[in-house]
Design a protein around this motif. Structure first.
Motif, short mmCIF file in Angstrom:
data_model
loop_
_atom_site.label_atom_id
_atom_site.label_comp_id
_atom_site.label_asym_id
_atom_site.label_seq_id
_atom_site.Cartn_x
_atom_site.Cartn_y
_atom_site.Cartn_z
N LEU A 48 0.83 -1.21 0.00
CA LEU A 48 0.00 0.00 0.00
C LEU A 48 0.86 1.26 0.00
N MET A 49 1.91 1.27 0.80
CA MET A 49 2.78 2.45 0.92
C MET A 49 3.60 2.69 -0.34
N HIS A 50 3.88 1.65 -1.10
CA HIS A 50 4.68 1.76 -2.32
C HIS A 50 3.86 1.29 -3.52
N PHE A 51 2.61 1.74 -3.57
CA PHE A 51 1.66 1.28 -4.58
C PHE A 51 2.21 1.43 -6.00
N SER A 52 2.74 2.60 -6.33
CA SER A 52 3.24 2.85 -7.70
C SER A 52 4.37 1.91 -8.07
N ALA A 53 5.31 1.73 -7.16
CA ALA A 53 6.43 0.83 -7.42
C ALA A 53 5.95 -0.61 -7.55
N GLU A 54 5.03 -1.01 -6.69
CA GLU A 54 4.49 -2.38 -6.75
C GLU A 54 3.76 -2.62 -8.07
N LEU A 55 3.06 -1.60 -8.54
CA LEU A 55 2.31 -1.71 -9.78
C LEU A 55 3.23 -2.00 -10.97
N GLN A 56 4.46 -1.50 -10.90
CA GLN A 56 5.42 -1.69 -11.98
C GLN A 56 5.99 -3.10 -12.04
N HIS A 57 6.08 -3.77 -10.90
CA HIS A 57 6.75 -5.07 -10.92
C HIS A 57 5.95 -6.25 -10.36
N ILE A 58 4.65 -6.04 -10.07
CA ILE A 58 3.86 -7.16 -9.56
C ILE A 58 3.63 -8.18 -10.68
N ASP A 59 3.73 -9.44 -10.35
CA ASP A 59 3.43 -10.51 -11.31
C ASP A 59 1.93 -10.56 -11.54
N ASP A 60 1.53 -10.98 -12.73
CA ASP A 60 0.12 -11.08 -13.09
C ASP A 60 -0.17 -12.49 -13.60
N PRO A 61 -0.11 -13.49 -12.70
CA PRO A 61 -0.19 -14.89 -13.15
C PRO A 61 -1.56 -15.28 -13.71
N LEU A 62 -2.61 -14.58 -13.34
CA LEU A 62 -3.95 -14.92 -13.83
C LEU A 62 -4.37 -14.04 -15.00
N HIS A 63 -3.46 -13.18 -15.45
CA HIS A 63 -3.68 -12.30 -16.61
C HIS A 63 -4.92 -11.42 -16.44
N LEU A 64 -5.03 -10.81 -15.26
CA LEU A 64 -6.13 -9.89 -14.96
C LEU A 64 -5.73 -8.44 -15.18
N GLY A 65 -4.45 -8.21 -15.37
CA GLY A 65 -3.90 -6.87 -15.44
C GLY A 65 -3.19 -6.55 -14.14
N HIS A 66 -2.14 -5.77 -14.24
CA HIS A 66 -1.33 -5.47 -13.04
C HIS A 66 -2.13 -4.70 -11.99
N GLY A 67 -2.94 -3.76 -12.42
CA GLY A 67 -3.73 -2.98 -11.47
C GLY A 67 -4.74 -3.82 -10.71
N VAL A 68 -5.47 -4.66 -11.43
CA VAL A 68 -6.47 -5.53 -10.79
C VAL A 68 -5.77 -6.52 -9.86
N THR A 69 -4.67 -7.07 -10.32
CA THR A 69 -3.92 -8.03 -9.49
C THR A 69 -3.45 -7.38 -8.19
N LEU A 70 -2.93 -6.16 -8.28
CA LEU A 70 -2.45 -5.47 -7.08
C LEU A 70 -3.61 -5.13 -6.15
N VAL A 71 -4.72 -4.67 -6.68
CA VAL A 71 -5.88 -4.36 -5.83
C VAL A 71 -6.40 -5.62 -5.14
N LEU A 72 -6.45 -6.73 -5.86
CA LEU A 72 -6.88 -7.99 -5.24
C LEU A 72 -5.90 -8.45 -4.16
N ALA A 73 -4.60 -8.26 -4.42
CA ALA A 73 -3.60 -8.62 -3.41
C ALA A 73 -3.76 -7.73 -2.18
N LEU A 74 -4.00 -6.44 -2.38
CA LEU A 74 -4.21 -5.53 -1.25
C LEU A 74 -5.45 -5.90 -0.45
N PHE A 75 -6.50 -6.31 -1.15
CA PHE A 75 -7.70 -6.77 -0.46
C PHE A 75 -7.38 -7.96 0.44
N ALA A 76 -6.66 -8.93 -0.12
CA ALA A 76 -6.32 -10.14 0.64
C ALA A 76 -5.33 -9.87 1.76
N GLU A 77 -4.46 -8.87 1.60
CA GLU A 77 -3.40 -8.64 2.58
C GLU A 77 -3.67 -7.48 3.53
#
Length: 146
Positions: A48-77
């Motif tokens: 959450l604190m480094h959202f922009s940086a995380e958005l640049q390098h988060i893996d997208d294994p389910l091919h949902l898009g980096h933004g959706v993947t990060l938001v879902l990860a933030l929801f879970a975490e």
């Protein structure tokens, strides 16, 4: 209660009364609070604190898009650990965490052996136990069931 011989004024030895020890509900409270705090501190808040940086390098294994993947990860975490700590919708809140952990281990880090992925496996054990056992009495869910 058994007393031993009192030599020299020392206090008599006493055995622990098992009835006075905290029960399973206290253990579940500890598990919920400690597991949630660990997940929030190690994974959720840094993302959450480094959202922009995380958005640049988060893996997208389910091919949902980096933004959706990060938001879902933030929801879970972030959201799910807060629900679990409060003991509200507890079993349901463990499911996104467990899903995220299994996707991470199977698709993002398939090369991890048990030693390398031990933190992930410990989180599976913690949140899997909560999913199976429920939140215990010291929770919003437990209070509502009374």
């Amino acid at each position: 209660m058994t007393r031993h011989r009192n030599n020299g004024g020392a206090h008599p030895a006493r055995f622990v009364d098992p009835a006075r020890l905290p029960g399973p509900d206290a253990g579940l409270l500890f598990l919920r609070l400690a597991g949630s705090a660990l997940l929030l501190y190690v994974h959720g808040l840094p993302k959450l604190m480094h959202f922009s940086a995380e958005l640049q390098h988060i893996d997208d294994p389910l091919h949902l898009g980096h933004g959706v993947t990060l938001v879902l990860a933030l929801f879970a975490e972030i959201v799910c650990p807060l629900l679990i700590a409060a003991g509200w919708l507890t079993r349901l809140a463990t499911l996104p965490i467990l899903f995220l952990l299994f996707v991470s281990m199977a698709l993002v880090h398939p090369d991890w052996d048990v030693a390398t992925g031990q933190f992930a496996w410990l989180l599976v054990i913690v949140f899997g136990t909560i999913a199976l056992a429920g939140p215990g009495e010291y929770s919003i869910d437990g209070h509502q069931q009374r």
